[in-house]
Every structure is written in structure tokens, then in C-alpha cells.
Write an enzyme that holds these catalytic residues in place. Structure first.
Site, short mmCIF file in Angstrom:
data_model
loop_
_atom_site.label_atom_id
_atom_site.label_comp_id
_atom_site.label_asym_id
_atom_site.label_seq_id
_atom_site.Cartn_x
_atom_site.Cartn_y
_atom_site.Cartn_z
N GLY A 105 5.57 5.70 1.77
CA GLY A 105 6.49 5.40 0.71
C GLY A 105 6.52 4.25 -0.76
O GLY A 105 6.36 4.63 -1.84
N CYS A 106 6.21 2.74 0.64
CA CYS A 106 5.68 1.69 -0.92
C CYS A 106 4.67 2.16 -1.87
O CYS A 106 4.88 1.69 -3.33
CB CYS A 106 5.72 0.97 -0.09
SG CYS A 106 7.36 0.37 1.07
N THR A 107 3.25 2.67 -1.44
CA THR A 107 2.27 3.02 -1.81
C THR A 107 2.64 4.25 -3.11
O THR A 107 2.38 4.62 -4.08
CB THR A 107 1.21 3.82 -0.80
OG1 THR A 107 0.49 2.61 0.12
CG2 THR A 107 -0.20 4.10 -1.61
#
Length: 208
Positions: A105-107
């Protein structure tokens, strides 16, 4: 002929017994009636309590509110430079908190901001924040060519200043849009990583 006269004191009693409705209409009988006194109280007690939806969630209530001044905090970014948030006044600021470097998700979120960074940079300073180390931030930024600073918040001082909840030592995914005067203009309390960069651009366009 002899007439039997009843004493005067007996007559009211005979009248009351033969006319019970008269006794019921007596003021003393009305005040003593339990039904007359308790019915309104029972109705009030049955009033429905406020719905749970009307109250803010515990997490949302901790976040720095719209109109608040940007906290007086500073942190080191992946290149070793210290950034003081209150010194960035004069241009809008985006501070986005994310749980962990190089996770799915953070990527997605970081790459989306990277892909629209040219437009975002024209309107605001962009800062990512997580509890990862400086080395982790540097590796993450290098791997995906992220052109914006990632602040090191291993002590959680920045997250706490913004009221961002932590889960297992990782910040919740929350974004703050701060205007050029250093005041919170918009809060995204539940960010969807996919398409968030477009949301940020739209929010910046509404700032004067």
C-alpha cells in the site's frame, strides 16, 4: 306516626358510597392516584438515546483538526537534512503519514505521488512520514525514484504532534493538507493509497 331521622354526619357517607364518581373527582383522590403521576415519567424514561453515529470515532477525534496551527516539530529526512515544519510557511504543505517503507500500500501511494509530483510541487511542499529509519527511507526513495523528502519518525514525535494513531508502532495512513499560513485546511483520515495523489491535487486547487 314516628319518623326515623338519620344524623346529619351519616348523610355525606351514604352519598359518597352511592356515587363513587363523586369520590373519584375529589382533589385528594387525584393527587394520590399513582397512574396520574407516573405515566409522564415512564414516557420520558423511554426516550431513545443519541445514536452512536452522531459521535466521532476515537481515532478521528485525536487527529489535528482543521484550522489548527501546524505543530512546531522537526525531523530528519532520508538525505540527512533537518526539516522544521513551521519554517515552511508561505506555501501549502502536504504531510502524509504511512505505515512502512516498501510495503504494498505504501509503495502504491508513494509512486502515485511521484507520478504527479510535477503538478504537486508547483502548489505545495510534499513530505512523507513514517517510523522507519533514515537508511530505510533512503533505500525506499532510491528504489522507486521518489523525489520528495521522507521524514524519520522513529520516536513517533511527529505522529503524536498530529494526533495520528499508531498500530504496532506504525502510523495510520493519514494525510494533512496545510495552507500557506500554516493552518490545517483538510484532513484525510482514511486514505486509499490508489488515487490519493489526485485527491491531493484537488484539495490544493481549493486553497486560496
Amino acid at each position: 306516626m314516628r319518623t326515623n331521622w338519620l344524623p346529619l354526619t351519616v348523610l355525606p357517607l351514604l352519598f359518597a358510597c352511592s356515587h363513587p364518581e363523586a369520590a373519584a373527582s375529589s382533589p385528594s383522590s387525584t393527587s394520590a392516584s399513582p397512574a396520574a403521576n407516573t405515566a409522564p415519567v415512564a414516557t420520558t424514561a423511554m426516550a431513545a438515546p443519541p445514536t452512536a453515529a452522531a459521535a466521532p470515532t476515537a481515532e478521528a477525534s485525536t487527529l489535528l483538526a482543521v484550522g489548527s496551527q501546524v505543530p512546531d516539530v522537526s525531523a530528519v529526512e532520508q538525505g540527512g537534512k533537518t526539516i522544521k515544519l513551521r519554517e515552511l510557511k508561505g506555501k501549502p504543505l502536504i504531510v502524509y503519514f504511512y505505515p512502512k517503507d516498501d510495503t504494498t500500500g505504501c509503495t502504491i501511494e508513494a509512486k502515485g505521488i511521484r507520478d504527479q509530483y510535477k503538478e504537486l510541487k508547483e502548489r505545495a511542499v510534499v513530505l512523507g512520514v513514517s517510523s522507519d529509519t533514515q537508511d530505510s527511507h533512503k533505500a525506499f526513495a532510491d528504489k522507486y525514484s521518489l523525489p520528495f523528502p521522507l521524514l524519520v519518525d522513529t520516536s513517533h514525535a511527529v505522529a503524536e504532534a498530529f494526533g495520528v494513531p499508531l498500530n504496532g508502532g506504525h502510523a495510520k495512513r493519514v494525510t494533512f493538507v496545510i495552507d500557506k499560513d500554516g493552518k490545517v485546511a483538510k484532513v484525510f483520515p482514511n486514505v486509499n493509497p490508489d488515487g490519493h495523489a489526485t485527491e491531493l491535487l484537488d484539495a490544493l486547487k481549493t486553497l486560496s
